[in-house]
Design a protein around this motif. Structure first.
Motif, PDB file in Angstrom:
ATOM      1  N   ILE A  29       0.861  -1.184   0.000  1.00 60.36           N
ATOM      2  CA  ILE A  29       0.000   0.000   0.000  1.00 60.36           C
ATOM      3  C   ILE A  29       0.893   1.228   0.000  1.00 60.36           C
ATOM      4  O   ILE A  29       1.802   1.345   0.835  1.00 60.36           O
ATOM      5  CB  ILE A  29      -0.930   0.011   1.231  1.00 60.36           C
ATOM      6  CG1 ILE A  29      -1.799  -1.253   1.238  1.00 60.36           C
ATOM      7  CG2 ILE A  29      -1.809   1.259   1.227  1.00 60.36           C
ATOM      8  CD1 ILE A  29      -2.642  -1.409   2.482  1.00 60.36           C
ATOM      9  N   SER A  30       0.607   2.131  -0.927  1.00 63.99           N
ATOM     10  CA  SER A  30       1.437   3.330  -1.040  1.00 63.99           C
ATOM     11  C   SER A  30       0.551   4.571  -1.133  1.00 63.99           C
ATOM     12  O   SER A  30      -0.574   4.516  -1.647  1.00 63.99           O
ATOM     13  CB  SER A  30       2.351   3.251  -2.264  1.00 63.99           C
ATOM     14  OG  SER A  30       1.584   3.136  -3.449  1.00 63.99           O
ATOM     15  N   LEU A  31       1.052   5.659  -0.635  1.00 64.89           N
ATOM     16  CA  LEU A  31       0.362   6.942  -0.652  1.00 64.89           C
ATOM     17  C   LEU A  31       1.189   7.928  -1.470  1.00 64.89           C
ATOM     18  O   LEU A  31       2.407   8.039  -1.285  1.00 64.89           O
ATOM     19  CB  LEU A  31       0.182   7.476   0.771  1.00 64.89           C
ATOM     20  CG  LEU A  31      -0.478   8.847   0.920  1.00 64.89           C
ATOM     21  CD1 LEU A  31      -1.940   8.774   0.490  1.00 64.89           C
ATOM     22  CD2 LEU A  31      -0.362   9.341   2.372  1.00 64.89           C
ATOM     23  N   SER A  32       0.520   8.637  -2.369  1.00 66.61           N
ATOM     24  CA  SER A  32       1.216   9.639  -3.182  1.00 66.61           C
ATOM     25  C   SER A  32       0.363  10.904  -3.255  1.00 66.61           C
ATOM     26  O   SER A  32      -0.865  10.860  -3.117  1.00 66.61           O
ATOM     27  CB  SER A  32       1.500   9.101  -4.589  1.00 66.61           C
ATOM     28  OG  SER A  32       0.291   8.780  -5.259  1.00 66.61           O
ATOM     29  N   GLY A  33       0.993  11.999  -3.474  1.00 64.62           N
ATOM     30  CA  GLY A  33       0.286  13.265  -3.582  1.00 64.62           C
ATOM     31  C   GLY A  33       1.083  14.263  -4.392  1.00 64.62           C
ATOM     32  O   GLY A  33       2.288  14.095  -4.615  1.00 64.62           O
ATOM     33  N   SER A  34       0.393  15.308  -4.852  1.00 67.10           N
ATOM     34  CA  SER A  34       1.076  16.322  -5.647  1.00 67.10           C
ATOM     35  C   SER A  34       0.366  17.664  -5.494  1.00 67.10           C
ATOM     36  O   SER A  34      -0.839  17.726  -5.215  1.00 67.10           O
ATOM     37  CB  SER A  34       1.124  15.917  -7.124  1.00 67.10           C
ATOM     38  OG  SER A  34      -0.192  15.860  -7.666  1.00 67.10           O
TER      39      SER A  34
END
Length: 440
Positions: free
Chosen positions: A64-69
């Motif tokens: 499970i990975s979390l990414s944002g921009s």
């Protein structure tokens, strides 16, 4: 000879500058385990491989990975003039629910971890045998020195007696010169034997950081005999089960067989994964843009499948390579087993020989003691000369020293056999230590 004497003096000076202790066999064994960097390195490798198992097993669980921009864009041209602020966040899931290759990969690192543990135990056992051998080398060197010192004392007594006889005209100058030459020769031997003791102490100093000065001896009651229930076949079976080097090769064979399955799974079986994501995007436009602001949510879930079909023949080649490597591992294991079997047979034969040598040497000592008594009696009545007397005396001391060497060699051969069969345990070392007694 001068170089040898100088080296003994240097060794003695080095020893005198170190911490001096009286250590038992068991103490030396424990010190060696505490101070050896090779053993600590093996322990660290074992620990690292344990962590690698945890790392590899992580691939079997959901990822499970979390990414944002965050972004900003400005559009400035003759027809439009606006700017945009954007933001996005996404939570992604990748969970392999079917992957034989991953399972075999975990098996591979677990086998490596297990092999590292056996390697650590093998390093420990090898170090133990080295420490015990070095300790007994010191005992043997000291035993030879003690015999030589007794011979020096005896020869000095003979020299003094011949000197007195020469002073009153009872013997010729030749007898006096023979006695002096024999005494000088044994004094040279004493210097050599002292150097050997100093060197053996230095070896233990290097191994343990301690200088052994209170050197015990093997009890005269130590049984120089073989266990009547011991057989070569039973010893070989123990080695197959407990010999650390053979255990490592057994694990290597298992690892090689597992590698074949890993290559097959990697090239011929699919990987099925659950994939999914949750995302939110935010758009903030400048006031003069009619589209305005907006927030968008997105959710996806699905199954993903991947399977190699053709890689220019490398898949089949890697499987054949793994099979050949597995065959090599099995042959290496069989070759090692043959060497161990031969080593066991040789050690058993050596032990049988040592028992016979000890028994024969005891008889020889009695004979040479009788010969010395006869030479003394013959010298007193004039039927034997001084050279014959001194030769008989030297022969007796040689026989006494040889007996001690045979006894110590018997113990060393027992230790080697225990190491080959994987039975060189701490309890066995403690049991042997009880047979080492202070010199009277």
């Amino acid at each position: 000879m001068k170089k040898h004497i100088i080296s003994s003096f240097i060794a003695a000076m080095t020893i005198s500058s170190a911490t001096v202790h009286a250590e038992s066999l068991y103490d030396v064994y424990k010190l060696a385990l505490q101070t050896d960097p090779g053993l600590r390195a093996a322990a660290a490798t074992y620990k690292a491989q344990g962590e690698q198992v945890t790392v590899t097993k992580g691939s079997l669980y959901p990822n499970i990975s979390l990414s944002g921009s965050l972004g900003y864009a400005k559009d400035d041209n003759p027809s439009t003039d606006y700017n945009t602020k954007t933001g996005a966040v996404s939570l992604d899931l990748d969970y392999p629910i079917y992957s034989p290759a991953l399972d075999y990969g975990v098996d591979a690192v677990e086998l490596t971890y297990k092999s590292s543990g056996v390697t650590y135990e093998n390093t420990k056992e090898d170090l133990s045998l080295t420490a015990l051998t070095d300790y007994f080398n010191l005992l043997m060197a000291q035993s030879t020195l003690n015999t030589t010192l007794a011979q020096v004392k005896s020869n000095k007594s003979e020299l003094d007696q011949v000197q007195k006889q020469y002073d009153v005209g009872l013997v010729s100058i030749t007898d006096l010169q023979d006695a002096q030459a024999e005494y000088d020769a044994v004094k040279v031997t004493e210097l050599t034997n002292r150097a050997n003791v100093a060197y053996a102490q230095k070896v233990l100093l290097q191994l343990t950081g301690r200088v052994i000065t209170d050197i015990p001896e093997l009890s005269k009651d130590y049984p120089i005999q073989l266990d009547p229930n011991m057989s070569v076949d039973s010893l070989i079976q123990k080695a197959i089960k407990n010999n650390k080097e053979l255990n490592i090769l057994d694990l290597a064979v298992q690892s090689a067989d597992n590698n074949i399955d890993l290559k097959r799974a990697s090239g011929r079986t699919p990987v099925v994964s659950i994939t999914g994501s949750l995302s939110r995007s935010d758009y903030d436009y400048s006031e003069d843009v009619s589209s305005g602001d907006g927030n968008y949510d997105n959710a996806t879930i699905g199954l993903a499948l991947s399977m190699p079909l053709y890689s220019g023949g490398s898949i089949n080649a890697s499987i054949r390579q793994a099979a050949a490597e597995a065959e090599s591992s099995r042959e290496s294991r069989d070759d090692s087993l043959q060497t161990i079997e031969l080593n066991i047979r040789s050690l058993v034969l050596n032990l049988q020989t040592s028992v016979a040598q000890v028994q024969a040497q005891k008889v020889l000592i009695k004979s040479r003691r009788s010969a010395l008594e006869a030479s003394k009696a013959g010298y007193e009545v004039g039927t034997r000369n001084l050279v014959e007397l001194l030769d008989a005396q030297s022969n007796l001391f040689d026989a006494i020293d040889a007996l001690q060497q045979y006894r110590y060699n018997f113990v060393l051969q027992q230790l080697q056999l225990l190491e080959v069969t994987g039975e060189l345990t701490e309890d066995k070392i403690k049991s042997l230590d009880k047979w080492l007694v202070s010199r009277s």
